[in-house]
Design an enzyme around this catalytic site. Sequence first.
Site, PDB file in Angstrom:
ATOM      1  N   ASP A 122       0.805  -1.236  -0.247  1.00 56.69           N
ATOM      2  CA  ASP A 122       0.171   0.004   0.088  1.00 56.69           C
ATOM      3  C   ASP A 122       0.566   1.080  -0.246  1.00 56.69           C
ATOM      4  OD1 ASP A 122      -2.158  -1.124   0.293  1.00 56.69           O
ATOM      5  OD2 ASP A 122      -2.741  -1.250   1.625  1.00 56.69           O
ATOM      6  N   TRP A 169      -2.799  -1.042   4.661  1.00 58.99           N
ATOM      7  CA  TRP A 169      -4.100  -0.478   5.440  1.00 58.99           C
ATOM      8  C   TRP A 169      -4.870  -1.243   5.283  1.00 58.99           C
ATOM      9  CZ3 TRP A 169      -6.537   3.227   8.034  1.00 58.99           C
ATOM     10  CH2 TRP A 169      -8.086   3.565   8.065  1.00 58.99           C
ATOM     11  N   GLU A 170      -5.515  -2.252   5.879  1.00 61.90           N
ATOM     12  CA  GLU A 170      -6.417  -3.401   5.891  1.00 61.90           C
ATOM     13  C   GLU A 170      -7.954  -2.948   6.722  1.00 61.90           C
ATOM     14  OE1 GLU A 170      -5.283  -6.591   3.823  1.00 61.90           O
ATOM     15  OE2 GLU A 170      -6.970  -6.237   4.234  1.00 61.90           O
TER      16      GLU A 170
END
Lengths: 288, 288
Positions: free
Chosen positions: A168, A182-183
């Site tokens: 990311d 960032w999940e």
Amino acid sequence: MKITKNVVLLDAINDIESREIVDTATLEVMEAINKLKSPIDADGFYFHPDSKARVVNKKRIGGNGVKPLKEPFLETLKQLNWVDEFPSQTKLDVIVKIRALKNAGTSKSLIYGTVISIDRENERIVYKNKTGEEVFAVIDAEFESDTSDDDLIGKFVSMTTATPGDLDLCKFFGDRLVAIEWETGNISSSHRALNKMALLLLHGHIHGGVLVVPNRNMGKYLTDRIGNYEELRPYFGLWRSVPIISGHLQIIVIEHDGTDEKAPFLTKGNDGLAEKQDEEEVVSMELF
Amino acid sequence: MKITKNVVLLDAINDIESREIVDTATLEVMEAINKLKSPIDADGFYFHPDSKARVVNKKRIGGNGVKPLKEPFLETLKQLNWVDEFPSQTKLDVIVKIRALKNAGTSKSLIYGTVISIDRENERIVYKNKTGEEVFAVIDAEFESDTSDDDLIGKFVSMTTATPGDLDLCKFFGDRLVAIEWETGNISSSHRALNKMALLLLHGHIHGGVLVVPNRNMGKYLTDRIGNYEELRPYFGLWRSVPIISGHLQIIVIEHDGTDEKAPFLTKGNDGLAEKQDEEEVVSMELF
DNA sequence: TATGGATCCATA
DNA sequence: TATGGATCCATA
């Protein structure tokens, strides 16, 4: 947005500079989380109380879309000189397909060269590149090919590689790279994100990895089955067992600051299809 | 159905019996794969040539559903005394929430007891269970609680645990357990499946783990983004690095035997972003 | 074509 | 409520 936990999974910090790098990167991530506000002029991040997902007629409805969260987070970090969609290191590439060619190609995703030797057992190929150097690469012991290994020797070929996908965000601190994921994809996607960073740490390509993930409480206001801290918790022992030589892997857990009638519903992503967009709006109005 | 590869990720086999167990389990899995036929009376597993997914107007359409594949596979193995939806071991449980109670509860998913001591730093709680024994358990260093740690001492509480979810299939060979995961979920779900088996191996709960996954070629005839061998390949180094003391982890790669006009289209469900049933039927008719 | 993601489903 | 799964999306 609140930070509720900061869990360290791997911590092989061998010098002061390394600690400083990790601390600085961590602070920058925290700053970007802190900056997330909804409504935009609020003092924190609030969801509309009616946007909480709930089950009606055995169907889960409601929940906010996740893209409106991720994008401003990336934006803040890009302003701090983090680079998005950063490619995972080529040195992890594994050649999975070799094809004899008549003419040289120019695909950026393939390797071209003239085969000198193939050693399946040791997963190693030696070839001459276009500047005439002898170089070697890792092959899958069972790479695909139309031709026998012997027939490939001396041939000009294209080699297809397999590599983990992009990160990311990444930023160099001196010559050491720190990655952020960032999940807000599916929980299983968080497994891949941690696997990717653990692998890159194992191979010494990155020095730090940060996963940002909501807790379960926040997940109730978002798309069903997105990654959440509690559900990853039972697997920590696995990532903690990865024998890295140096580096740092952590999870930063976030949660909304509360609910507020003035907070907007965050739209769900049907980007790109105007037709679906209309349906989505109708559905939203029915629900809320 | 064809088996195209059998890749060993972990191989810590310490005695003859262990090798025999792994070999037997592997043969049983292979037998169940071999038995998959379509059409039902065919000599192998064929897809209808028109069922291959393709992009029309920037949308991917077609592809067979995956449930009709998984179910007969499980069925065959259940007949060989494999047990489905086998729970992951409780000894990996981590307590993530503690709540003081007025009355004893009877939930099967909670642990009840009277707290003797809480040690957050060492992630350890000691409590008295209902038979009066002192036992200990692992806690999350930041477990949830309404009450301060000191106030929990001496209180009767419920403890919520986090544990990996079920395994697709398990079978005891003597006192050693072998697990099978059939993976036709999203590719990221394959990461979780391998993580789960690697974790259980690491903790010595299972002795063998088998992941069955299509190759990319077969994936072209199925739901978009299902697990496939090639895409997992770059991550092998991670699972291979897990320091297990004994046990075996392998991936068995499958592929259809070819295409055949007589093969049926395998129906899809309504998961994810699928259009709803009625619409789906219309779409199917348009496509095929 | 390839990879990360976003979304909703089924079921105990 | 909780977990594994199935399905289609966006984009380089």
